[in-house]
Enzyme design. Sequence first.
Site, PDB file in Angstrom:
ATOM      1  N   PHE A  16      -0.467  -7.562  -5.143  1.00 40.74           N
ATOM      2  CA  PHE A  16      -0.443  -7.692  -3.660  1.00 40.74           C
ATOM      3  C   PHE A  16      -1.745  -7.881  -3.634  1.00 40.74           C
ATOM      4  O   PHE A  16      -2.847  -8.115  -4.499  1.00 40.74           O
ATOM      5  CB  PHE A  16       0.503  -7.263  -2.857  1.00 40.74           C
ATOM      6  N   LYS A  48       0.688  -1.076   0.293  1.00 41.64           N
ATOM      7  CA  LYS A  48       0.104  -0.067  -0.249  1.00 41.64           C
ATOM      8  C   LYS A  48       1.024   1.037  -0.210  1.00 41.64           C
ATOM      9  O   LYS A  48       0.791   2.373  -0.664  1.00 41.64           O
ATOM     10  CB  LYS A  48      -0.748  -0.339   1.481  1.00 41.64           C
ATOM     11  N   ASP A  66      -7.852   1.527   4.918  1.00 42.67           N
ATOM     12  CA  ASP A  66      -8.998   0.263   4.764  1.00 42.67           C
ATOM     13  C   ASP A  66      -9.606  -0.431   3.654  1.00 42.67           C
ATOM     14  O   ASP A  66      -9.836   1.020   2.418  1.00 42.67           O
ATOM     15  CB  ASP A  66      -9.890   0.680   5.681  1.00 42.67           C
TER      16      ASP A  66
HETATM   17  P1  ITT Z   1      -3.140  -2.440   7.105  1.00 41.42           P
HETATM   18  O1  ITT Z   1      -4.456  -2.736   8.008  1.00 41.42           O
HETATM   19  O2  ITT Z   1      -2.173  -2.235   7.930  1.00 41.42           O
HETATM   20  O3  ITT Z   1      -3.590  -1.249   6.329  1.00 41.42           O
HETATM   21  P2  ITT Z   1      -4.012  -4.775   5.259  1.00 41.42           P
HETATM   22  O4  ITT Z   1      -3.056  -5.024   4.797  1.00 41.42           O
HETATM   23  O5  ITT Z   1      -4.370  -5.495   7.051  1.00 41.42           O
HETATM   24  O6  ITT Z   1      -2.825  -3.221   6.304  1.00 41.42           O
HETATM   25  P3  ITT Z   1      -6.727  -4.129   5.360  1.00 41.42           P
HETATM   26  O7  ITT Z   1      -6.892  -4.588   6.723  1.00 41.42           O
HETATM   27  O8  ITT Z   1      -7.239  -2.376   4.716  1.00 41.42           O
HETATM   28  O9  ITT Z   1      -4.907  -3.978   5.176  1.00 41.42           O
HETATM   29  O10 ITT Z   1      -7.064  -5.250   3.807  1.00 41.42           O
HETATM   30  C1  ITT Z   1      -6.984  -4.775   3.107  1.00 41.42           C
HETATM   31  C2  ITT Z   1      -6.832  -6.124   2.504  1.00 41.42           C
HETATM   32  O11 ITT Z   1      -7.443  -6.647   1.016  1.00 41.42           O
HETATM   33  C3  ITT Z   1      -5.212  -6.699   1.820  1.00 41.42           C
HETATM   34  O12 ITT Z   1      -4.849  -7.517   2.591  1.00 41.42           O
HETATM   35  C4  ITT Z   1      -6.080  -7.299   0.361  1.00 41.42           C
HETATM   36  O13 ITT Z   1      -6.174  -8.733   0.407  1.00 41.42           O
HETATM   37  C5  ITT Z   1      -7.350  -7.141  -0.241  1.00 41.42           C
HETATM   38  N1  ITT Z   1      -6.652  -5.473  -0.897  1.00 41.42           N
HETATM   39  C6  ITT Z   1      -7.161  -4.467  -0.461  1.00 41.42           C
HETATM   40  N2  ITT Z   1      -5.982  -3.610  -1.816  1.00 41.42           N
HETATM   41  C7  ITT Z   1      -6.251  -4.144  -3.161  1.00 41.42           C
HETATM   42  C8  ITT Z   1      -5.122  -3.785  -3.816  1.00 41.42           C
HETATM   43  O14 ITT Z   1      -4.986  -2.613  -4.467  1.00 41.42           O
HETATM   44  N3  ITT Z   1      -4.908  -5.420  -4.805  1.00 41.42           N
HETATM   45  C9  ITT Z   1      -5.354  -6.567  -3.799  1.00 41.42           C
HETATM   46  N4  ITT Z   1      -5.356  -6.237  -2.790  1.00 41.42           N
HETATM   47  C10 ITT Z   1      -6.145  -5.961  -2.101  1.00 41.42           C
END
Ligand code: ITT
Length: 197
Positions: free
Chosen positions: A150, A14, A69
């Site tokens: 990712f 991210k 998020d």
């Molecule tokens: P933070 O909470 O620390 O920001 P996280 O990865 O746990 O990190 P989230 O709770 O927002 O973040 O979960 C986001 C999930 O959604 C991420 O782990 C992916 O599985 C999916 N996701 C979000 N954006 C994405 C993207 O651009 N491409 C692919 N998968 C995505």
Amino acid sequence: MKKRLIVATRNAHKVEEIRAILSTFEVLDLSVLTDPPEVEETGTTFLENATLKAVAISDLTDALVLSDDSGLEVDSLGGDPGVYSSRYAGGDGNDSLNNEKLLREMDGNCERTARFRCVIVLARGGNVLADFSGAVEGRILQQKQGGGGFGYDPLFAPEGYEMSFAELGEEIKNSMSHRSRALEGVVDWLSRRFPLG
Ligand code: ITT
């Protein structure tokens, strides 16, 4: 001088995407803070969870903080995995297990429309300043395609494309993604609020 923003995330992908899109800002990650807390995502919406992260981290610094998020909503799964996207295969899950679970859940299902959603919150000193959202429509592929990106990128083809986000590459993904659409609002808001940078 570029305006500084701390991104309240532990997801390095991210940070990379946000840095590429917000190229006129100095985008910093959590490593600039001493012992930032692990913020528990107890909310039931993207906005609630983004708010929890932005408020907790902005309490620790005078800098502007941005949280993200985000997740994948699959129509035929009633919007799942949604806010549980990162934990779909369980608390100890990872991208690969999450993708495998999604493919199992979608096995034999020809109704494959889905969207990525992103909510971004800006905060300073423990207070929310504004929130922004973005989405990109698409569909879930039959198998993983491509090695870039990712999360669910290898399984998601945006509308109008046969290739997945993982195949299309960073530049195309960032030109249309849920995250870049939410960030358009951020750029606009910040440029009106801080016109001199
Ligand atoms: P933070 O909470 O620390 O920001 P996280 O990865 O746990 O990190 P989230 O709770 O927002 O973040 O979960 C986001 C999930 O959604 C991420 O782990 C992916 O599985 C999916 N996701 C979000 N954006 C994405 C993207 O651009 N491409 C692919 N998968 C995505």
